[in-house]
Design a protein around this motif. Structure first.
Motif, PDB file in Angstrom:
ATOM      1  N   MET B   1     -20.662  32.606  40.088  1.00  0.00           N
ATOM      2  CA  MET B   1     -20.058  31.418  39.568  1.00  0.00           C
ATOM      3  C   MET B   1     -21.226  30.640  38.988  1.00  0.00           C
ATOM      4  N   THR B   2     -20.805  30.248  37.761  1.00  0.00           N
ATOM      5  CA  THR B   2     -22.127  29.081  36.925  1.00  0.00           C
ATOM      6  C   THR B   2     -21.934  27.878  37.682  1.00  0.00           C
ATOM      7  N   LYS B   3     -23.021  27.323  37.748  1.00  0.00           N
ATOM      8  CA  LYS B   3     -22.791  25.673  38.127  1.00  0.00           C
ATOM      9  C   LYS B   3     -22.544  24.758  36.817  1.00  0.00           C
ATOM     10  N   LYS B   4     -21.398  24.154  37.115  1.00  0.00           N
ATOM     11  CA  LYS B   4     -20.845  23.332  36.146  1.00  0.00           C
ATOM     12  C   LYS B   4     -21.881  22.149  35.684  1.00  0.00           C
ATOM     13  N   GLN B   5     -22.239  21.984  34.593  1.00  0.00           N
ATOM     14  CA  GLN B   5     -23.268  20.931  34.143  1.00  0.00           C
ATOM     15  C   GLN B   5     -22.498  19.380  34.296  1.00  0.00           C
ATOM     16  N   PRO B   6     -23.060  18.579  34.740  1.00  0.00           N
ATOM     17  CA  PRO B   6     -22.604  17.301  34.647  1.00  0.00           C
ATOM     18  C   PRO B   6     -22.368  16.745  33.188  1.00  0.00           C
ATOM     19  N   GLN B   7     -21.298  15.964  33.167  1.00  0.00           N
ATOM     20  CA  GLN B   7     -20.805  15.516  31.821  1.00  0.00           C
ATOM     21  C   GLN B   7     -21.199  14.275  31.555  1.00  0.00           C
ATOM     22  N   PHE B   8     -22.018  13.816  30.618  1.00  0.00           N
ATOM     23  CA  PHE B   8     -22.515  12.694  30.141  1.00  0.00           C
ATOM     24  C   PHE B   8     -22.769  12.545  28.805  1.00  0.00           C
ATOM     25  N   LYS B   9     -22.673  11.476  28.316  1.00  0.00           N
ATOM     26  CA  LYS B   9     -22.621  10.959  26.935  1.00  0.00           C
ATOM     27  C   LYS B   9     -23.884  10.186  26.702  1.00  0.00           C
ATOM     28  N   ASP B  10     -24.673  10.667  26.084  1.00  0.00           N
ATOM     29  CA  ASP B  10     -25.929  10.069  25.436  1.00  0.00           C
ATOM     30  C   ASP B  10     -25.554   9.031  24.411  1.00  0.00           C
ATOM     31  N   GLU B  11     -25.768   7.604  24.895  1.00  0.00           N
ATOM     32  CA  GLU B  11     -25.461   6.613  23.698  1.00  0.00           C
ATOM     33  C   GLU B  11     -25.919   6.754  22.378  1.00  0.00           C
ATOM     34  N   ARG B  12     -27.484   7.143  22.312  1.00  0.00           N
ATOM     35  CA  ARG B  12     -27.948   7.161  21.324  1.00  0.00           C
ATOM     36  C   ARG B  12     -27.294   8.403  20.309  1.00  0.00           C
ATOM     37  N   VAL B  13     -27.105   9.529  21.064  1.00  0.00           N
ATOM     38  CA  VAL B  13     -26.519  10.624  20.312  1.00  0.00           C
ATOM     39  C   VAL B  13     -24.977  10.396  19.868  1.00  0.00           C
ATOM     40  N   GLU B  14     -24.247   9.635  20.715  1.00  0.00           N
ATOM     41  CA  GLU B  14     -23.092   9.161  20.260  1.00  0.00           C
ATOM     42  C   GLU B  14     -22.913   8.288  19.146  1.00  0.00           C
ATOM     43  N   GLN B  15     -23.917   7.279  19.062  1.00  0.00           N
ATOM     44  CA  GLN B  15     -24.006   6.469  18.030  1.00  0.00           C
ATOM     45  C   GLN B  15     -24.174   7.075  16.806  1.00  0.00           C
ATOM     46  N   ALA B  16     -25.288   8.258  16.713  1.00  0.00           N
ATOM     47  CA  ALA B  16     -25.801   8.877  15.596  1.00  0.00           C
ATOM     48  C   ALA B  16     -24.401   9.712  15.250  1.00  0.00           C
ATOM     49  N   ARG B  17     -23.422  10.257  16.209  1.00  0.00           N
ATOM     50  CA  ARG B  17     -22.607  11.236  15.776  1.00  0.00           C
ATOM     51  C   ARG B  17     -21.606  10.324  15.208  1.00  0.00           C
ATOM     52  N   MET B  18     -21.129   9.186  15.695  1.00  0.00           N
ATOM     53  CA  MET B  18     -20.283   8.104  15.051  1.00  0.00           C
ATOM     54  C   MET B  18     -20.524   7.655  13.661  1.00  0.00           C
ATOM     55  N   LYS B  19     -22.155   7.531  13.371  1.00  0.00           N
ATOM     56  CA  LYS B  19     -22.414   7.166  11.954  1.00  0.00           C
ATOM     57  C   LYS B  19     -22.098   8.231  11.075  1.00  0.00           C
ATOM     58  N   ILE B  20     -22.520   9.487  11.561  1.00  0.00           N
ATOM     59  CA  ILE B  20     -22.479  10.760  10.692  1.00  0.00           C
ATOM     60  C   ILE B  20     -20.761  10.814  10.293  1.00  0.00           C
ATOM     61  N   TYR B  21     -19.856  10.774  11.185  1.00  0.00           N
ATOM     62  CA  TYR B  21     -18.524  10.886  11.374  1.00  0.00           C
ATOM     63  C   TYR B  21     -18.038   9.858  10.061  1.00  0.00           C
ATOM     64  N   SER B  22     -18.462   8.548  10.275  1.00  0.00           N
ATOM     65  CA  SER B  22     -18.025   7.415   9.390  1.00  0.00           C
ATOM     66  C   SER B  22     -18.580   7.707   7.983  1.00  0.00           C
ATOM     67  N   GLU B  23     -19.750   8.396   7.952  1.00  0.00           N
ATOM     68  CA  GLU B  23     -20.220   8.772   6.464  1.00  0.00           C
ATOM     69  C   GLU B  23     -19.576   9.920   5.988  1.00  0.00           C
ATOM     70  N   MET B  24     -19.076  10.813   6.799  1.00  0.00           N
ATOM     71  CA  MET B  24     -18.393  11.854   6.382  1.00  0.00           C
ATOM     72  C   MET B  24     -16.954  11.159   5.623  1.00  0.00           C
ATOM     73  N   LEU B  25     -16.323  10.542   6.694  1.00  0.00           N
ATOM     74  CA  LEU B  25     -15.120  10.069   6.186  1.00  0.00           C
ATOM     75  C   LEU B  25     -15.146   9.350   4.870  1.00  0.00           C
ATOM     76  N   ILE B  26     -16.175   8.587   4.620  1.00  0.00           N
ATOM     77  CA  ILE B  26     -16.190   7.774   3.095  1.00  0.00           C
ATOM     78  C   ILE B  26     -16.292   8.655   2.181  1.00  0.00           C
ATOM     79  N   LEU B  27     -17.303   9.865   2.383  1.00  0.00           N
ATOM     80  CA  LEU B  27     -17.660  10.878   1.318  1.00  0.00           C
ATOM     81  C   LEU B  27     -16.212  11.455   0.909  1.00  0.00           C
ATOM     82  N   ILE B  28     -15.361  11.866   2.133  1.00  0.00           N
ATOM     83  CA  ILE B  28     -14.149  12.618   1.807  1.00  0.00           C
ATOM     84  C   ILE B  28     -13.242  11.897   1.318  1.00  0.00           C
ATOM     85  N   TYR B  29     -13.279  10.476   1.595  1.00  0.00           N
ATOM     86  CA  TYR B  29     -12.183   9.677   1.113  1.00  0.00           C
ATOM     87  C   TYR B  29     -12.491   9.392  -0.482  1.00  0.00           C
ATOM     88  N   TYR B  30     -13.731   9.117  -0.938  1.00  0.00           N
ATOM     89  CA  TYR B  30     -14.195   9.095  -2.287  1.00  0.00           C
ATOM     90  C   TYR B  30     -13.821  10.590  -2.957  1.00  0.00           C
TER      91      TYR B  30
END
Lengths: 64, 154
Positions: B1-30
């Motif tokens: 059985m593989t050891k389950k990795q702890p679930q964590f969210k890196d705030e910097r990665v999350e911020q970058a992810r949200m920024k990319i999502y928001s840019e994607m939304l704007i591009l798709i909207y246009y």
């Protein structure tokens, strides 16, 4: 501006960037960027780092 | 059985992810906005053929309005004139659409097809009404929130 205090405190505890990152729940790159002064961490993350290294916010993040 | 990795969210990665999502939304909207205009103006499709674009173009701001209320944030900045800007965008879009239809039909002499213009105008009216409603609601909510957290008011 580079955060040399954080780097020194981490080294004093004999922790690698990876160890500290795992302890506070972020990636190694984030710790590297904080030490290099390329990322401003949230207060929540600052407190987690301070608790892990046994230091205060002033000792690690206050600029004289 | 593989050891389950702890679930964590890196705030910097999350911020970058949200920024990319928001840019994607704007591009798709246009992109959807351009798709709507091309379908109506170039291919002379009726409004029913652009229903998906219409629903997305209207639905996204409605979703934004609902979520901002749920999350208790105000996205408007006080110094911006949102209504004036929306009006200018709709006017520019209307004039551009009218000019294009006029050019495509070879001027007024050959009989002007108004159906693409009606589709665009209908969209602009619905969009503007929603925008006005959203901005007014947000402004009143902003005042309420400012008053609630202003110690001097007490």
């Amino acid at each position: 501006m580079k955060n040399l205090k954080l780097k020194a405190a981490r080294a004093a505890k004999d922790l690698s960037q990876q160890d500290l990152a795992a302890a506070v729940g972020v990636t190694r790159q984030t710790i590297g960027m904080i030490e290099a002064g390329n990322y401003n961490p949230s207060l929540q993350l600052c407190i987690a780092i301070c608790k892990t290294l046994g230091m205060t916010l002033d000792q690690l993040f206050w600029e004289e | 059985m593989t050891k389950k990795q702890p679930q964590f969210k890196d705030e910097r990665v999350e911020q970058a992810r949200m920024k990319i999502y928001s840019e994607m939304l704007i591009l798709i909207y246009y992109a959807i906005c351009i798709s709507f205009c091309v379908k109506v103006l170039v291919f002379s499709m009726p409004l029913q053929a652009c229903l998906m674009e219409y629903v997305i173009l209207i639905g996204v701001p409605v979703y934004q309005a609902i979520r901002t209320r749920q999350l208790n944030v105000v996205l408007l900045r006080e110094e911006h004139n949102y209504l004036g800007r929306s009006l200018v965008v709709c006017l520019v879009l209307g004039i551009a659409a009218f000019s294009y239809v006029l050019w495509k039909n070879g001027g007024f002499s050959e009989g002007l097809s108004l159906s693409p213009l009606i589709s665009i105008a209908a969209f602009c009216v619905v969009f503007l009404l929603l925008r006005v409603g959203f901005v007014k609601l947000e402004q009143s909510r902003q005042k309420r929130l400012n008053a609630a957290f202003d110690e001097d008011e007490k």
